[in-house]
Every structure is written in C-alpha cells, then in structure tokens.
Design a protein around this motif. Sequence first.
Motif, PDB file in Angstrom:
ATOM      1  N   ALA A 132       0.844  -1.195   0.000  1.00  0.00           N
ATOM      2  CA  ALA A 132       0.000   0.000   0.000  1.00  0.00           C
ATOM      3  C   ALA A 132       0.881   1.248   0.000  1.00  0.00           C
ATOM      4  O   ALA A 132       1.988   1.254   0.551  1.00  0.00           O
ATOM      5  CB  ALA A 132      -0.897   0.000   1.232  1.00  0.00           C
ATOM      6  N   LEU A 133       0.396   2.295  -0.627  1.00  0.00           N
ATOM      7  CA  LEU A 133       1.083   3.586  -0.601  1.00  0.00           C
ATOM      8  C   LEU A 133       1.312   4.014   0.850  1.00  0.00           C
ATOM      9  O   LEU A 133       2.360   4.556   1.198  1.00  0.00           O
ATOM     10  CB  LEU A 133       0.238   4.606  -1.363  1.00  0.00           C
ATOM     11  N   LYS A 134       0.339   3.736   1.699  1.00  0.00           N
ATOM     12  CA  LYS A 134       0.429   4.077   3.119  1.00  0.00           C
ATOM     13  C   LYS A 134       1.675   3.468   3.764  1.00  0.00           C
ATOM     14  O   LYS A 134       2.282   4.080   4.646  1.00  0.00           O
ATOM     15  CB  LYS A 134      -0.838   3.594   3.846  1.00  0.00           C
ATOM     16  N   SER A 135       2.095   2.279   3.316  1.00  0.00           N
ATOM     17  CA  SER A 135       3.262   1.632   3.915  1.00  0.00           C
ATOM     18  C   SER A 135       4.557   2.357   3.585  1.00  0.00           C
ATOM     19  O   SER A 135       5.570   2.158   4.265  1.00  0.00           O
ATOM     20  CB  SER A 135       3.347   0.172   3.469  1.00  0.00           C
ATOM     21  N   LEU A 136       4.554   3.207   2.568  1.00  0.00           N
ATOM     22  CA  LEU A 136       5.725   3.993   2.189  1.00  0.00           C
ATOM     23  C   LEU A 136       5.708   5.389   2.808  1.00  0.00           C
ATOM     24  O   LEU A 136       6.670   6.136   2.681  1.00  0.00           O
ATOM     25  CB  LEU A 136       5.790   4.127   0.664  1.00  0.00           C
ATOM     26  N   ASP A 137       4.620   5.741   3.452  1.00  0.00           N
ATOM     27  CA  ASP A 137       4.377   7.086   3.981  1.00  0.00           C
ATOM     28  C   ASP A 137       5.156   7.301   5.276  1.00  0.00           C
ATOM     29  O   ASP A 137       4.789   6.763   6.319  1.00  0.00           O
ATOM     30  CB  ASP A 137       2.874   7.269   4.201  1.00  0.00           C
TER      31      ASP A 137
END
Length: 167
Positions: free
Chosen positions: A120-125
């Motif tokens: 998920a994009l969230k995991s890179l945030d």
Amino acid sequence: MCAGYRACLDLINHTLMHPGDTCWMEEPGYFMARNALLEAGAQLVPVPVDDQGLDVAQGIARFPDARFAEVTPTHQSPLGVSLSLPRRLALLDWANRQGSWIIEDDYDSEYRYQGKPLPALKSLDQQGRVLYTGTFSKVLFPGLRLAYLVVPAEQSDAFARQADRLH
C-alpha cells in the motif's frame, strides 16, 4: 470502521476538507469518489492516468498547490493499472513538500492476478500524509458495506471526534 467507502470519504471531508479545497482526481477515475468530493465542495483537478498510473508530473504542472489527491494506486479504477514505484514516491514527495493529503483507495488490492501483491502507498508514507481506505466488499459481502479508514496517529483524535458527531 465506516459504512462503505463513501462514508470514509465523508469522514475525511468533514474532518480535513474545506469548501473550495483543490483535489487531484484520476482521469478517468472512480465516479463515486468524484461525486462525493464534488458534494463536499472540492474543486477537482483532472490528472491523466497512463500505463504507470496517475501522472504525478502532470498533477504538479496543472495544480501544484492542491490540498488533496484521491488515488487508487494498486488497481486503478476503472483502468486497472498500478501506480509505479517511482510515481508512488513522487506522489509522496509532492504531498510532503506541500503539506497535502493523499486519499488512498486500496480498491481490489487483495486480487492481484500477476506478480506479487503491491505494498500500500500508506506503507511507504514516512510523513503521515496518506489517508488509507479500503473495504471488505469483495472478501466478505458487498451488501454489508463495511469499510475502514486508517489515518496518521496525530489525526486520530480529530477523526474520532468527527465520527462521533456524524453518527
């Protein structure tokens, strides 16, 4: 937990969005998100999607100061493409520099037909700019209309207060 993706968007709209805020929207994009954001008073900026997903450079060229970007990075709706890693990183960099919010609709991520599942994009945030949404419609039962919203820790109190007001 929310009563569907639309309720997640409504909670975001009531907590962080102000009428007139500008939001990048994938073009083509998910019509339900478009309608919810328009009803909240957002000014939508269409950003093209190609074989690598949302064209972040085009979004920056069209409206660099947008306050939000609504994206379906794992399985773009309706085209089905995935946002490439370089574009994921560019989107996060833009949000971090601008203090903007990314609304990540993790649509259909559990159904990846080729290759390994994408993170998920969230995991890179690293800076807390992603508002991560998903539903259980495909894995449980669509009529249940059960969704979730994951927000940065520093925003959790504001979202909890707003959720109490809305329910």
